[in-house]
Write an enzyme that holds these catalytic residues in place. Structure first.
Site, PDB file in Angstrom:
ATOM      1  N   HIS A   1       0.824  -1.215   0.000  1.00 47.97           N
ATOM      2  CA  HIS A   1       0.000   0.000   0.000  1.00 47.97           C
ATOM      3  C   HIS A   1       0.857   1.265   0.000  1.00 47.97           C
ATOM      4  O   HIS A   1       0.364   2.334  -0.348  1.00 47.97           O
ATOM      5  CB  HIS A   1      -1.062  -0.024   1.111  1.00 47.97           C
ATOM      6  CG  HIS A   1      -0.603   0.345   2.492  1.00 47.97           C
ATOM      7  ND1 HIS A   1      -0.318  -0.576   3.467  1.00 47.97           N
ATOM      8  CD2 HIS A   1      -0.403   1.548   3.068  1.00 47.97           C
ATOM      9  CE1 HIS A   1       0.024   0.040   4.582  1.00 47.97           C
ATOM     10  NE2 HIS A   1      -0.016   1.338   4.365  1.00 47.97           N
TER      11      HIS A   1
ATOM     12  N   ASP B   1       1.204  -7.633   2.394  1.00 44.20           N
ATOM     13  CA  ASP B   1       1.336  -6.196   2.116  1.00 44.20           C
ATOM     14  C   ASP B   1       2.807  -5.789   1.939  1.00 44.20           C
ATOM     15  O   ASP B   1       3.377  -5.101   2.774  1.00 44.20           O
ATOM     16  CB  ASP B   1       0.680  -5.406   3.253  1.00 44.20           C
ATOM     17  CG  ASP B   1       0.355  -3.970   2.840  1.00 44.20           C
ATOM     18  OD1 ASP B   1       0.884  -3.501   1.820  1.00 44.20           O
ATOM     19  OD2 ASP B   1      -0.421  -3.321   3.563  1.00 44.20           O
TER      20      ASP B   1
ATOM     21  N   SER C   1       3.921   2.281   8.468  1.00 42.60           N
ATOM     22  CA  SER C   1       3.706   1.298   7.415  1.00 42.60           C
ATOM     23  C   SER C   1       5.011   1.072   6.670  1.00 42.60           C
ATOM     24  O   SER C   1       5.686   2.030   6.293  1.00 42.60           O
ATOM     25  CB  SER C   1       2.654   1.793   6.434  1.00 42.60           C
ATOM     26  OG  SER C   1       1.395   1.458   6.905  1.00 42.60           O
TER      27      SER C   1
HETATM   28  N1  ARG Z   1      -4.775   0.567   7.763  1.00 43.12           N
HETATM   29  C1  ARG Z   1      -3.496   0.657   7.106  1.00 43.12           C
HETATM   30  C2  ARG Z   1      -2.980   2.091   7.191  1.00 43.12           C
HETATM   31  O1  ARG Z   1      -3.487   2.849   7.975  1.00 43.12           O
HETATM   32  C3  ARG Z   1      -3.554   0.143   5.700  1.00 43.12           C
HETATM   33  C4  ARG Z   1      -4.253   1.024   4.736  1.00 43.12           C
HETATM   34  C5  ARG Z   1      -4.218   0.523   3.318  1.00 43.12           C
HETATM   35  N2  ARG Z   1      -5.177  -0.533   3.087  1.00 43.12           N
HETATM   36  C6  ARG Z   1      -6.509  -0.343   2.771  1.00 43.12           C
HETATM   37  N3  ARG Z   1      -7.281  -1.376   2.630  1.00 43.12           N
HETATM   38  N4  ARG Z   1      -7.039   0.851   2.595  1.00 43.12           N
HETATM   39  O2  ARG Z   1      -2.451   2.709   6.319  1.00 43.12           O
HETATM   40  N1  GLU Z   2      -1.293   1.521   7.680  1.00 41.63           N
HETATM   41  C1  GLU Z   2      -0.687   2.574   8.425  1.00 41.63           C
HETATM   42  C2  GLU Z   2       0.316   3.387   7.595  1.00 41.63           C
HETATM   43  O1  GLU Z   2       0.121   3.579   6.429  1.00 41.63           O
HETATM   44  C3  GLU Z   2      -0.045   2.014   9.635  1.00 41.63           C
HETATM   45  C4  GLU Z   2      -1.107   1.558  10.490  1.00 41.63           C
HETATM   46  C5  GLU Z   2      -1.257   2.367  11.731  1.00 41.63           C
HETATM   47  O2  GLU Z   2      -1.818   3.467  11.716  1.00 41.63           O
HETATM   48  O3  GLU Z   2      -0.751   1.823  12.729  1.00 41.63           O
HETATM   49  O4  GLU Z   2       1.268   3.919   8.094  1.00 41.63           O
END
Ligand code: ARG
Ligand code: GLU
Length: 662
Positions: free
Chosen positions: A76, A198, A594
């Site tokens: 991502h 990921d 991330s």
């Molecule tokens: N929750 C993760 C973050 O905050 C992954 C986000 C990307 N994935 C998604 N399904 N939108 O960035």
């Molecule tokens: N998916 C998040 C990012 O893009 C990390 C997840 C979180 O917030 O801990 O950095």
């Protein structure tokens, strides 16, 4: 039994520590299993782990895993670059990408990475009259590709200079198909058990002298001072873990009143508006495959924070953070008064008054960002001429109606925008006015009514910035609050020092390099329900469903599972022969982490961090050791996918890992 029970209650360790000060934590880290030294983590005199960590493209983290510039981050995080390199004929998002040779690696235009050269406390230099600008300016002149900034810690009571070296020739080496790299999609986002592969792979290129250089075909792979060794031994519950990366923003010292605002006003408003927008977009996506693709990134973006905020509200409620902060504020002011610091009662009182003054401005700014500022006051000719635009029209119109109505209904704190009010009055309702504005935006984008409304929104925006004294939406702040917080946090540090606990405090995350440490651990999800910390390929197969977009895995993965053709990546788990996929640990992380390396006690790479569990997301405000967990993809799954799906014989950097020793 006893040992397992002991492991299961292993307390997590909140903390996002500054690498140059990690010496203050190293005894604790070693007591918890870490086997290296503070100098191994951060050193300016010799190669250290920091030389293997990068800020990836300004918002994620990445890590070097070979002496020839090979870098891992999340899928991502590489998503934008992969998308930009994709076309209908070569759709790398859908099918993945595997460079078969260095020559096939694809320049990812615009992608850059930054290595931390050094960091330095410059609080005294600022006090002596130097400016942040002059300090950063001088540091930038130290080397090619240098970037530098002075960043406040603890609301500006301390300042650190961060000197980076930036590389701009970054090339895509490999990406799994989205059905692996984004497996579970928004459905599984923030959720455990998780099965997302990921990861994506890039390589940093440099000039022949190893210095930063603009893209050139004859640039050579960058030779880092350090790269991470990869461990294929895996981790078990209770094992030490450490995360080295760039957490973006936490708000651990905010006033109780602000917590109440977040929990009862800000998050609920944002969640409600986004729920309505997501419902609309999702319905359109279901109705038309072309619209599903068109709105995919938009949906994912809106849904990510939307889901996070819901978890945050639940977490704050469950922890009773508001009441607990109120109590500790009272206790703090009282204890400090006894210790001869009578001023903190007044600091807190003024902070409360200032927040009460700032709240309407802050709220209205958030409301604007979630409503009137989400639509375009004029579509470009390119968009209007796109054949898809006709099919988008009803969706776009409905989005205008929705955000105009939401703004009208929820704008309860400040005088509304005169242009907006007049428009609503003229048309009879917010909905009718939205229709009018949408028609103009779609057919007559230069119309004066659009310009007028846009001007009105911008005017209100400027008025709010003037009232808050800051452009930043960070930390629910006004400029004055920042000054008061500086006093308050100084008091908190004094208080902690009086109790012999100053070393337990750390500055809020602000996208500077930090170390977090903890251990692999599951958690009690609900009464009687324990969530194990590891998932496996069998869980992917259980979710697999060709009729559900988020769970439709590549046939190759089904075949590998059917044949149990796991090669050296097979493990025994719960009596089954399978492949490890993701695992949980107790490291404190946030957005920006991330792609961060998750390392074992010997500093070897065991996974790539990419998420938190839903019940963890209040950790930006209050970390709960009992249930806050970060989610990483197991490096063995990354290697399995490279090996069995990608066919990695080309990737000389990691070849040694694919041949089982002995
Ligand atoms: N929750 C993760 C973050 O905050 C992954 C986000 C990307 N994935 C998604 N399904 N939108 O960035
Ligand atoms: N998916 C998040 C990012 O893009 C990390 C997840 C979180 O917030 O801990 O950095």
């Amino acid at each position: 039994m006893l040992a397992a029970a002991a492991l299961r209650t292993a307390a997590a360790d909140p903390g996002m520590w500054l690498p140059s000060l990690i010496g203050q934590r190293i005894d604790d880290m070693r007591a918890k299993g870490f086997r290296l030294t503070a100098e191994d983590i951060y050193s300016v005199n010799r190669a250290s782990m920091k030389d293997a960590v990068v800020l990836f493209n300004g918002g994620c983290t990445g890590e070097l895993v070979s002496g020839e510039g090979l870098l891992l981050t999340n899928h991502h995080c590489g998503y934008g670059a992969i998308q930009a390199l994709s076309s209908v004929e070569n759709d790398f998002l859908t099918h993945g990408f595997w460079a078969r040779s260095r020559a096939e690696e694809l320049p990812a235009e615009g992608v850059y990475v930054r290595f931390l050269v050094r960091m330095e406390d410059v609080t005294d230099r600022l006090a002596a009259g130097e400016t942040a600008q002059s300090i950063a300016e001088a540091a930038r002149r130290e080397g090619k590709g240098y970037r530098a900034s002075v960043e406040p810690m603890y609301y500006g009571t301390q300042h650190f200079l961060f000197v980076y070296r930036q590389y701009d020739d970054v090339r895509l080496v490999a990406a799994p198909p989205s059905s692996i790299g984004k497996f579970g999609g928004d459905t599984d986002n923030w959720i455990w058990p998780r099965h997302t592969g990921d990861f994506s792979v890039f390589r940093i290129y440099a000039g022949a002298d190893n210095e930063p250089a603009a893209y050139a075909a004859d640039n050579v792979p960058y030779r880092p001072a350090r790269h991470f060794a990869i461990s294929t031994q895996g981790v078990r519950e209770g094992d030490f873990t450490m995360i080295y990366g760039f957490p973006g923003n936490t708000q651990q010292y905010i006033l109780s009143d602000v917590v109440k605002y977040v929990q009862e006003c800000s998050d609920p408003m944002k969640i409600a508006v986004r729920t309505a927008r997501l419902d609309l977009i999702a319905a359109a996506q279901r109705s038309d495959p072309a619209l599903r693709i068109h709105y995919a990134a938009k949906h994912a973006n809106i849904a990510n924070a939307w889901k996070k905020w819901q978890g945050e509200v639940l977490g704050l409620e469950r922890l009773d953070t508001y009441r607990r902060k109120q109590e500790s504020e009272a206790l703090f002011a009282h204890a400090m008064g006894d210790a001869g610091y009578g001023e903190y009662h007044e600091v807190l009182a003024e902070l409360r008054r200032e927040f009460a003054r700032a709240l309407p401005y802050y709220y209205t700014r958030e409301l604007l960002a979630e409503t009137l500022r989400t639509v375009a006051y004029g579509y470009s000719a390119e968009e209007r001429n796109d054949p898809l635009f006709a099919r988008r029209r009803p969706v776009e119109r409905a989005l205008y109606e929705l955000v105009f109505e939401e703004y009208a209904a929820r704008n309860t704190m400040l005088p509304a925008i005169p242009e907006f009010e007049a428009g609503v009055a003229r048309c009879g309702s917010a909905k009718a006015y939205a229709d009018r504005i949408f028609e103009l935006a779609a057919n007559d984008p230069a119309h004066a009514e659009l310009t007028a409304l846009k001007g009105g929104i911008e005017r209100l925006g400027r008025e709010i910035v003037a009232q808050l004294g800051t452009e930043s939406l960070r930390n629910f702040n006004s400029a004055r609050m920042s000054e008061l917080y500086a006093d308050y946090v100084t008091g908190l540090r004094r208080w902690a020092a009086l109790c012999g606990r100053e070393g337990d405090m750390f500055p809020d995350a602000n996208l500077t390099l930090r170390v977090a440490y903890g251990s692999v651990a599951g958690y009690e999800y609900a009464d009687g329900t324990y969530h194990e910390p590891q998932t496996t390929l069998d869980g992917i197969i259980a979710k697999d469903d060709p009729s559900v977009y988020d769970y439709d895995i590549p046939q190759a993965l089904r075949d590998l599972h059917a044949a149990k053709d796991y090669g050296r990546w097979a493990v025994e788990a719960n009596g089954r022969r399978t492949v490890p996929v993701c695992f949980l640990a107790t490291n404190q992380t946030t957005g920006g982490n991330s792609g961060s390396p998750i390392l074992d006690a010997d500093g070897r790479l065991v996974g790539i961090n990419f998420d938190r569990t839903w019940r963890s997301t209040m950790s930006d405000i209050e970390f709960d050791p009992a249930i806050c967990r970060n989610i990483s993809v197991d490096i063995r799954y990354v290697l399995f996918v490279m090996d069995r799906i990608g066919g990695v014989s080309f990737l000389c950097d990691l070849l040694h890992l694919f041949v089982r020793a002995g």
